[in-house]
Motif scaffolding. Structure first.
Motif, mmCIF file in Angstrom:
data_model
loop_
_atom_site.group_PDB
_atom_site.id
_atom_site.type_symbol
_atom_site.label_atom_id
_atom_site.label_comp_id
_atom_site.label_asym_id
_atom_site.label_seq_id
_atom_site.Cartn_x
_atom_site.Cartn_y
_atom_site.Cartn_z
ATOM 1 N N ASP A 233 23.210 -10.940 -22.768
ATOM 2 C CA ASP A 233 23.570 -10.096 -23.502
ATOM 3 C C ASP A 233 24.118 -8.818 -22.506
ATOM 4 O OD1 ASP A 233 23.132 -11.605 -25.827
ATOM 5 O OD2 ASP A 233 21.345 -10.419 -26.366
ATOM 6 N N LEU A 234 23.212 -8.402 -21.572
ATOM 7 C CA LEU A 234 23.627 -7.428 -20.745
ATOM 8 C C LEU A 234 25.119 -7.667 -20.156
ATOM 9 C CD1 LEU A 234 20.253 -6.671 -19.077
ATOM 10 C CD2 LEU A 234 21.325 -5.142 -20.481
ATOM 11 N N LEU A 235 25.355 -8.562 -19.723
ATOM 12 C CA LEU A 235 26.544 -9.270 -19.005
ATOM 13 C C LEU A 235 27.712 -9.160 -20.020
ATOM 14 C CD1 LEU A 235 25.071 -12.178 -17.061
ATOM 15 C CD2 LEU A 235 25.855 -10.037 -15.900
ATOM 16 N N ALA A 236 27.220 -9.781 -21.393
ATOM 17 C CA ALA A 236 28.446 -9.801 -22.169
ATOM 18 C C ALA A 236 28.877 -8.505 -22.665
ATOM 19 C CB ALA A 236 28.051 -10.682 -23.369
ATOM 20 N N GLU A 237 27.871 -7.595 -22.697
ATOM 21 C CA GLU A 237 28.299 -6.375 -23.110
ATOM 22 C C GLU A 237 28.787 -5.241 -22.011
ATOM 23 O OE1 GLU A 237 24.592 -5.020 -24.582
ATOM 24 O OE2 GLU A 237 24.593 -6.362 -26.412
ATOM 25 N N GLY A 238 28.990 -5.948 -20.853
ATOM 26 C CA GLY A 238 29.401 -5.121 -19.973
ATOM 27 C C GLY A 238 28.653 -4.367 -19.301
ATOM 28 N N LYS A 239 27.395 -4.284 -19.579
ATOM 29 C CA LYS A 239 26.334 -3.282 -18.910
ATOM 30 C C LYS A 239 26.129 -3.681 -17.551
ATOM 31 C CE LYS A 239 24.698 -1.769 -23.422
ATOM 32 N NZ LYS A 239 23.333 -1.921 -24.166
ATOM 33 N N VAL A 240 26.096 -4.815 -17.226
ATOM 34 C CA VAL A 240 25.853 -5.278 -15.946
ATOM 35 C C VAL A 240 26.762 -6.467 -15.459
ATOM 36 C CG1 VAL A 240 24.165 -6.793 -14.796
ATOM 37 C CG2 VAL A 240 23.259 -5.331 -16.444
ATOM 38 N N LYS A 241 27.335 -6.152 -14.302
ATOM 39 C CA LYS A 241 28.218 -6.977 -13.501
ATOM 40 C C LYS A 241 27.977 -7.307 -12.332
ATOM 41 C CE LYS A 241 33.316 -6.789 -12.939
ATOM 42 N NZ LYS A 241 33.584 -7.894 -13.984
ATOM 43 N N PRO A 242 27.979 -8.666 -11.870
ATOM 44 C CA PRO A 242 27.523 -9.293 -10.630
ATOM 45 C C PRO A 242 28.526 -8.635 -9.393
ATOM 46 C CG PRO A 242 28.876 -10.969 -11.772
ATOM 47 C CD PRO A 242 28.579 -9.859 -12.836
ATOM 48 N N LEU A 243 27.786 -8.337 -8.461
ATOM 49 C CA LEU A 243 28.256 -7.812 -7.233
ATOM 50 C C LEU A 243 28.867 -9.042 -6.219
ATOM 51 C CD1 LEU A 243 29.547 -5.299 -5.721
ATOM 52 C CD2 LEU A 243 27.299 -5.401 -4.545
ATOM 53 N N ILE A 244 30.106 -9.359 -5.810
ATOM 54 C CA ILE A 244 30.489 -10.303 -5.174
ATOM 55 C C ILE A 244 30.919 -9.814 -3.819
ATOM 56 C CG2 ILE A 244 32.104 -12.267 -4.743
ATOM 57 C CD1 ILE A 244 30.172 -12.554 -7.133
ATOM 58 N N ASP A 245 30.376 -10.263 -3.011
ATOM 59 C CA ASP A 245 30.544 -9.948 -1.323
ATOM 60 C C ASP A 245 31.722 -10.783 -0.920
ATOM 61 O OD1 ASP A 245 29.596 -8.769 1.455
ATOM 62 O OD2 ASP A 245 30.398 -10.887 1.643
ATOM 63 N N SER A 246 31.961 -12.153 -0.738
ATOM 64 C CA SER A 246 33.141 -12.899 -0.545
ATOM 65 C C SER A 246 32.830 -14.326 -1.072
ATOM 66 C CB SER A 246 32.877 -12.953 1.058
ATOM 67 O OG SER A 246 31.764 -13.104 1.651
ATOM 68 N N VAL A 247 34.236 -14.889 -1.049
ATOM 69 C CA VAL A 247 34.208 -16.252 -1.410
ATOM 70 C C VAL A 247 34.697 -17.045 -0.562
ATOM 71 C CG1 VAL A 247 35.294 -17.508 -3.399
ATOM 72 C CG2 VAL A 247 34.892 -15.434 -3.859
ATOM 73 N N TYR A 248 34.197 -18.314 -0.385
ATOM 74 C CA TYR A 248 34.399 -19.404 0.437
ATOM 75 C C TYR A 248 34.870 -20.597 -0.056
ATOM 76 C CZ TYR A 248 32.117 -16.131 3.572
ATOM 77 O OH TYR A 248 31.640 -15.067 4.281
ATOM 78 N N GLU A 249 35.579 -21.413 0.681
ATOM 79 C CA GLU A 249 36.161 -22.902 0.402
ATOM 80 C C GLU A 249 34.954 -23.583 0.451
ATOM 81 O OE1 GLU A 249 38.691 -23.525 -1.339
ATOM 82 O OE2 GLU A 249 39.664 -21.750 -1.229
#
Length: 343
Positions: free
Chosen positions: A301-317
């Motif tokens: 619910d916290l995520l769906a309501e936009g109150k919490v959002k994951p912090l992404i450092d980097s993305v790899y293949e």
């Protein structure tokens, strides 16, 4: 018409104790675990995320205790392609993380194309999160939420979060703000939305806080770095409220030195001795996250309501997993390191 589920898959496999470069191999013939027990689902993994426990256990747990060979890592996002459950159906988009004990016993992991998992490990992917974001949610987010639950953080209280730019720390900051707490974060980069201490400029943090205590003492101190340094607790009388709580929410480095015994005794001297001897009696907790449906629902619910959002450092293949581990081993990542599997 959906594609048939293959018998074998590509997966990064823990083959021996050591560093990621020493202990991991990319295999193309790892079996897909298609035999489901009641309450299991088979997930086609779209993205997976690295966590400190992965490389730490690879390095310190000997082969005879590890369950190796097994697929690496525990965080994931994907789509259900087979199910033996009434709640989660084929086609559901989900995310989650594997319990480490279950992972070792089942030899399942998330740096793979498919994973068989019990539904208790799952969360429906919030519709406002991408697959990449969802892959980095579960372990760090639920660790932060459980730490603040156990610390009983309430609206109007103050919390200091050491390691604000880590995945656990960034979730803890957002969850604490959503509860109406006053947040102070320790990190190396500034965020205007909360009070901030730049650890690169203040010297040893416990000394700085001891000499520069806040006007109102912290009700909660969250250690999100996973370090085994008791000084922040044993020196905390000037900055942690007498009924405050110190909670370690990171994944600690397994003690490898004799000095760790001395460090543990220093914590015990405050934690277990009567307050009339120490003059101070704050609580000391270590969070060991576990799957709890009610907490998973609140996290969703916290995520769906936009109150919490994951912090992404980097993305790899997928083929660049070892580069992702190189990044996490620098200890400079700000947020999650995510590996694309099938996106």
């Amino acid at each position: 018409m959906s594609s048939p589920i293959p018998d074998v898959q590509k997966a990064w496999i823990e083959v021996t104790q050591g560093t990621p470069k020493q202990g991991l191999q990319l295999k193309t013939d790892w079996p897909v675990s298609k035999q489901l027990a009641p309450g299991d689902v088979l997930v086609k993994i779209q993205a997976a995320a690295l966590n400190p426990p992965g490389h730490k256990m690879l390095r310190v747990v000997p082969n005879f205790l590890s369950g190796r060979p097994l697929a690496a890592e525990t965080d994931f996002a994907g789509v259900i392609v087979d199910s033996k459950d009434e709640e989660f159906k084929v086609g559901d988009e989900i995310c989650g993380f594997l319990d480490l004990v279950w992972q070792r016993k089942a030899r399942q992991g998330t740096l793979a194309e498919y994973v068989r998992v019990p539904i208790r490990f799952l969360m429906r992917r919030p519709p406002n999160l991408s697959v990449i974001e969802a892959a980095g949610v579960s372990l760090a987010g639920l660790t932060a939420l459980q730490a603040l639950d156990e610390a009983k953080l309430e609206e109007g209280q103050s919390v200091l979060i050491n390691g604000g730019s880590t995945a656990v720390g960034s979730f803890a900051i957002q969850i604490a703000k959503a509860r109406g707490a006053t947040v102070t974060a320790v990190a190396s980069g500034k965020n205007e939305n909360y009070q901030f201490i730049d650890y690169t400029t203040v010297g040893p943090l416990h000394e700085y806080l001891f000499k520069n205590p806040p006007t109102t003492k912290y009700n909660v101190f969250v250690e999100a770095l996973g370090i085994f340094d008791p000084s922040l607790y044993t020196f905390s009388k000037p900055y942690l409220a007498p009924n405050g709580i110190f909670v370690s929410a990171g994944f600690p480095q397994p003690p490898m030195k004799l000095s760790s015994i001395w460090d543990a005794s220093r914590i015990a001297s405050i934690k277990f001795l009567p307050s009339f001897l120490t003059g101070f009696k704050p609580a000391y907790l270590v969070t060991s996250v576990h799957h709890k449906r009610e907490r998973i629902s609140r996290m969703h619910d916290l995520l769906a309501e936009g109150k919490v959002k994951p912090l992404i450092d980097s993305v790899y293949e997928f083929e660049d997993v070892l580069k992702a581990y190189e990044r996490i081993l620098t200890k400079r990542a700000t947020g999650k390191l995510v590996v694309k599997v099938y996106v």
